[in-house]
Design a protein around this motif. Sequence first.
Motif, PDB file in Angstrom:
ATOM      1  N   VAL A 191     -61.447 -57.301  56.120  1.00 42.14           N
ATOM      2  CA  VAL A 191     -60.875 -58.424  56.890  1.00 42.14           C
ATOM      3  C   VAL A 191     -62.026 -59.379  57.182  1.00 42.14           C
ATOM      4  O   VAL A 191     -63.045 -58.962  57.729  1.00 42.14           O
ATOM      5  N   THR A 192     -61.876 -60.647  56.803  1.00 42.64           N
ATOM      6  CA  THR A 192     -63.001 -61.568  56.999  1.00 42.64           C
ATOM      7  C   THR A 192     -63.235 -61.841  58.479  1.00 42.64           C
ATOM      8  O   THR A 192     -62.320 -61.746  59.302  1.00 42.64           O
ATOM      9  N   ALA A 223     -56.988 -48.720  65.544  1.00 43.75           N
ATOM     10  CA  ALA A 223     -56.184 -49.647  64.741  1.00 43.75           C
ATOM     11  C   ALA A 223     -56.062 -49.153  63.302  1.00 43.75           C
ATOM     12  O   ALA A 223     -55.003 -49.276  62.671  1.00 43.75           O
ATOM     13  N   GLY A 224     -57.155 -48.578  62.789  1.00 46.36           N
ATOM     14  CA  GLY A 224     -57.157 -48.086  61.409  1.00 46.36           C
ATOM     15  C   GLY A 224     -56.133 -46.988  61.179  1.00 46.36           C
ATOM     16  O   GLY A 224     -55.550 -46.891  60.092  1.00 46.36           O
ATOM     17  N   HIS A 225     -55.878 -46.173  62.203  1.00 45.10           N
ATOM     18  CA  HIS A 225     -54.898 -45.096  62.061  1.00 45.10           C
ATOM     19  C   HIS A 225     -53.485 -45.634  61.906  1.00 45.10           C
ATOM     20  O   HIS A 225     -52.623 -44.993  61.311  1.00 45.10           O
ATOM     21  N   GLU A 226     -53.242 -46.821  62.461  1.00 41.17           N
ATOM     22  CA  GLU A 226     -51.884 -47.394  62.476  1.00 41.17           C
ATOM     23  C   GLU A 226     -51.635 -48.356  61.319  1.00 41.17           C
ATOM     24  O   GLU A 226     -50.489 -48.651  61.001  1.00 41.17           O
ATOM     25  N   ALA A 227     -52.715 -48.885  60.725  1.00 43.48           N
ATOM     26  CA  ALA A 227     -52.552 -50.016  59.799  1.00 43.48           C
ATOM     27  C   ALA A 227     -52.178 -49.579  58.384  1.00 43.48           C
ATOM     28  O   ALA A 227     -52.551 -48.490  57.941  1.00 43.48           O
ATOM     29  N   PRO A 240     -55.338 -54.457  55.163  1.00 42.06           N
ATOM     30  CA  PRO A 240     -56.112 -55.430  55.943  1.00 42.06           C
ATOM     31  C   PRO A 240     -55.255 -56.342  56.815  1.00 42.06           C
ATOM     32  O   PRO A 240     -55.652 -56.678  57.942  1.00 42.06           O
ATOM     33  N   GLY A 241     -54.098 -56.750  56.328  1.00 39.27           N
ATOM     34  CA  GLY A 241     -53.256 -57.682  57.099  1.00 39.27           C
ATOM     35  C   GLY A 241     -52.786 -57.059  58.399  1.00 39.27           C
ATOM     36  O   GLY A 241     -52.977 -57.624  59.487  1.00 39.27           O
ATOM     37  N   ALA A 293     -55.624 -56.368  61.021  1.00 33.56           N
ATOM     38  CA  ALA A 293     -56.078 -57.471  61.887  1.00 33.56           C
ATOM     39  C   ALA A 293     -55.195 -57.570  63.130  1.00 33.56           C
ATOM     40  O   ALA A 293     -55.690 -57.756  64.252  1.00 33.56           O
ATOM     41  N   VAL A 294     -53.890 -57.424  62.938  1.00 35.63           N
ATOM     42  CA  VAL A 294     -52.951 -57.501  64.061  1.00 35.63           C
ATOM     43  C   VAL A 294     -53.135 -56.302  64.987  1.00 35.63           C
ATOM     44  O   VAL A 294     -53.240 -56.436  66.209  1.00 35.63           O
ATOM     45  N   ARG A 295     -53.194 -55.116  64.401  1.00 33.79           N
ATOM     46  CA  ARG A 295     -53.347 -53.886  65.199  1.00 33.79           C
ATOM     47  C   ARG A 295     -54.663 -53.890  65.971  1.00 33.79           C
ATOM     48  O   ARG A 295     -54.758 -53.350  67.061  1.00 33.79           O
ATOM     49  N   PHE A 296     -55.676 -54.462  65.350  1.00 37.26           N
ATOM     50  CA  PHE A 296     -56.992 -54.460  65.991  1.00 37.26           C
ATOM     51  C   PHE A 296     -56.974 -55.300  67.278  1.00 37.26           C
ATOM     52  O   PHE A 296     -57.507 -54.887  68.311  1.00 37.26           O
TER      53      PHE A 296
END
Length: 258
Positions: free
Chosen positions: A183-184, A223-227, A230-231, A234-237
């Motif tokens: 994710v940029t 967030a990584g566990h839920e995503a 990349p798109g 970003a929202v989960r993060f």
Amino acid sequence: MLKAMREAAPLVQCITNYVAMNMAANVLLAAGASPAMVHTEEEAGEFAALAAALTINIGTLSPAWIAGMKSAAHGATKAGKPWVLDPVAHFATAFRRKAVSDLLELHPAVIRGNASEIITLAGGQASGRGVDSGDPVERAEDAARRLAASQGAVVAVTGPVDFVTDGDRGARISGGSPLMPRVTALGCSLTALMGAFAAIAPDHPFEATVAALATFATAGEAAGHEADGPGSFAVRFLDALHSFHSDTLEAEGRITLI
Ligand SMILES: Nc1ncnc2c1ncn2[C@@H]1O[C@H](COP(=O)(O)OP(=O)(O)O)[C@@H](O)[C@H]1O
Ligand SMILES: Cc1ncsc1CCOP(=O)(O)O
Ligand SMILES: [Mg+2]
């Protein structure tokens, strides 16, 4: 420090690149700080006295932006406010190298980069070509220590496991997600968040930097566990930063002092 940062909701002046402006502002808001993207020479120095901290990122440079950066760094120093430098791809062109060398003379309290950026900033040879790192963090640890000692600054190297040093003490912070470098502008946004933590502990930039990195890593891991990619990451993060509790940081933050 996370609690104190949220209570203070520090105003952080961010001079960052066109790619990162929106994401960095959202990251600061989600974490509980107050961002202001103010970069023009005419007002950047004046604004630095109002803000609790300043962050400067050279991602999308032009001569006018460099003038604003210098003015802001002078303003912050004069007002006794800490500032954080993110030397994005500073090794890539002569124009960037000169800009970073001038900014280093204005004494950032904290410098954050990926491994390739920190190795080259300390005078070494790295494999990175642009904004993404081509080197492992472990290869940058000695460079970070040397740079911290020569600059009198705290230096943070980010990657799968982050490393922070003030030239004497060191810490490694684990966590995050392999989706983060997909994710940029997450590195740029982290730099902005480091400004928020430096603002509430200007006399303790090492501890403030560790706290910022641990917050990012722990929220990133959740967030990584839920995503799904990349798109959605970003929202989960942003959601994870917003709902993040300091107890979670106590329980799940993985910081090793070395
Ligand atoms: N493979 C990875 N696993 C976990 N976290 C990572 C990984 N790569 C980068 N990160 C995290 O992503 C954030 C941005 O770091 P990085 O990608 O090194 O910066 P930049 O975007 O400036 O190159 C940091 O919080 C770092 O810890
Ligand atoms: C893609 C890009 N190009 C110039 S700045 C920038 C953003 C870099 O962001 P980060 O260093 O956080 O990956
Ligand atoms: Mg970067």
